[in-house]
Design an enzyme around this catalytic site. Structure first.
Site, PDB file in Angstrom:
ATOM      1  N   SER A 189       0.834  -1.201   0.000  1.00  8.95           N
ATOM      2  CA  SER A 189       0.000   0.000   0.000  1.00  8.95           C
ATOM      3  C   SER A 189       0.873   1.257   0.000  1.00  8.95           C
ATOM      4  CB  SER A 189      -0.955  -0.049   1.191  1.00  8.95           C
ATOM      5  OG  SER A 189      -1.976   0.913   1.068  1.00  8.95           O
ATOM      6  N   ASP A 347      -9.907  -4.052  -5.227  1.00  8.38           N
ATOM      7  CA  ASP A 347      -9.095  -3.001  -4.612  1.00  8.38           C
ATOM      8  C   ASP A 347      -9.130  -1.752  -5.481  1.00  8.38           C
ATOM      9  OD1 ASP A 347      -7.210  -1.487  -3.277  1.00  8.38           O
ATOM     10  OD2 ASP A 347      -5.496  -2.743  -3.847  1.00  8.38           O
ATOM     11  N   HIS A 377      -7.975  -5.063  -0.814  1.00 11.52           N
ATOM     12  CA  HIS A 377      -6.838  -4.285  -0.346  1.00 11.52           C
ATOM     13  C   HIS A 377      -6.385  -4.746   1.044  1.00 11.52           C
ATOM     14  CE1 HIS A 377      -4.105  -0.904  -0.474  1.00 11.52           C
ATOM     15  NE2 HIS A 377      -4.368  -0.704   0.806  1.00 11.52           N
TER      16      HIS A 377
END
Length: 407
Positions: A189, A347, A377
């Site tokens: 991320s 995501d 995610h």
């Protein structure tokens, strides 16, 4: 008895309120995912309410909850030696395989959390890095870079860059018995964002005696300009990372007002000024060119006629390649080492990873795209929970396997 009954009713109402997101049929454990998301969103909402009342910054309560519930001390095990230390003044947790007598792989890891949340000491990251060190027979250095609001862009990037430079010195590599020819940089991320940005800088640094052999990015944030790519439009209400949360985190990182969330989500910053700089940036994130038709589906670009003049300063940061590695020039991308990119169908950040992979391939870089149709995610972090998701176990296993084969 009445307080218990009343509490049960309130809990039922809360669960009904949060667990109502319609999920696609390819989610393998829908109720587990909905419940997990409900817990996260309820904590987030309390934190945002406290901010709206003027009591704290937007993520203060979330940080307090994490510090109370998620932080692990540095505890070694028979297979992994764990220590807390610092490099170039940046805190880090080192996980070293206890096998002796040979040089080991090295992995510099940057955790996720939107440059605002997360910690190398969290249970999930602690467990992940322990497993990586043991299975890869490696030394994994998980970096505790500074977070917003105490630090803003480019502070997090600067921490990531300085600690990487320090780790790649002969002194540190020798201290931890790391093979200088087998060092990877990785992150998930926002940590993937930092890993990619640092990789670009280190690849071009002629003074650096050691380079990263590979980079491995898990559902990375790679741009903050277009909030209406197909994956954004498709997954703006999906669990774990929804559109308003992503916008809040980006604004927190860039020290922008939280009142700009609607403008950001409507892409009003892109309509503000069609200068040559913006046109060049938009060309590098033109998903109508870089994404295959099957991914684009029937989605259309969102370019509003009216801009928001309050976003001038935020837009300046968005155009900085250190914040948006997807904007890197072709000559920079040519210097990037072989790359692994994990993407998830459910995501919002899916398309950024796919486009980065495409741009790297056009620059001649060897790229592995590891896509999960049932992935969401942050899924890999859930491989270490008491009831792990099947996609979490698969994705983490494949990520480790790629590092074994390429590092």
């Amino acid at each position: 008895m009445r307080p218990i009954l009343f509490g049960t009713i309130l809990l039922s109402i809360a669960v009904a309120y949060y667990v109502h997101i319609p999920l696609p049929s390819n989610v393998s454990e829908p109720w587990t995912l909905l419940f997990t998301d409900a817990v996260i969103r309820s904590i987030m909402d309390v934190s945002f309410l406290a901010h709206d009342l003027g009591l704290s910054h937007p993520f203060a309560f979330v940080k307090y909850f994490m510090s109370w519930n998620e932080i692990e001390s540095a505890q070694s095990s028979p297979g992994v030696r764990v220590t807390d230390t610092s490099f170039a003044g940046v805190q880090a947790r080192v996980f070293g395989s206890t096998l002796e007598g040979h040089l080991k792989r090295g992995v510099v890891y940057f955790h996720g959390g939107g440059w605002t949340l997360g910690s190398a000491k969290m249970k999930s990251y602690d467990s992940q890095c322990r497993r990586m060190a043991e299975e890869l027979d490696a030394v994994v250095i998980s970096v505790e870079y500074r977070l917003a609001p105490e630090a803003r862009f480019p502070d997090q990037y600067n921490d990531a860059l300085e600690v990487s430079k320090r780790i790649l010195t002969a002194e540190v590599l020798d201290r931890y018995s790391i093979d200088p020819e087998r060092v990877a940089v990785s992150g998930d991320s926002a940590g993937g964002n930092l890993a990619a940005a640092v990789t670009h800088q280190m690849a071009l640094d002629a003074s650096a005696p050691t380079k990263f052999k590979v980079q491995a990015l898990l559902y990375p944030v790679l741009q903050s300009l277009d909030f209406n790519m197909p994956s954004h439009q498709q997954n703006r209400n999906m669990p774990i990372l929804n559109a308003p949360l992503l916008a809040r985190l980006v604004l927190e990182y860039f020290n922008g007002s939280q009142a700009l969330v609607p403008s950001l989500l409507a892409n009003r910053h892109l309509a503000l000024n069609q200068s040559q700089e913006i046109a060049a940036a938009k060309a590098k994130i033109n998903w109508t060119r870089f994404l295959p038709a099957a991914v684009q589906k029937n989605f259309k670009p969102v370019v509003p006629l009216q801009g928001d003049p309050k976003m001038v300063q935020t837009l300046k940061f968005m155009l900085d390649v250190r914040a948006s590695p997807l904007l890197a020039a072709q000559e920079v991308l040519k210097a990037v080492p072989p790359t692994y990119i994990m993407t998830c169908e459910l995501d919002m950040l899916r398309d950024e990873g796919l486009m980065y992979g495409r741009r790297l391939e056009e620059a001649g870089v060897a790229v592995t795209i590891d896509h999960y149709e049932d992935g969401f995610h942050g899924c890999t972090s859930f491989a270490f929970s008491p009831t792990p998701f099947t996609v979490a176990l698969r994705s983490f296993g494949n990520y480790i396997q790629w590092l074994k084969e390429n590092l």
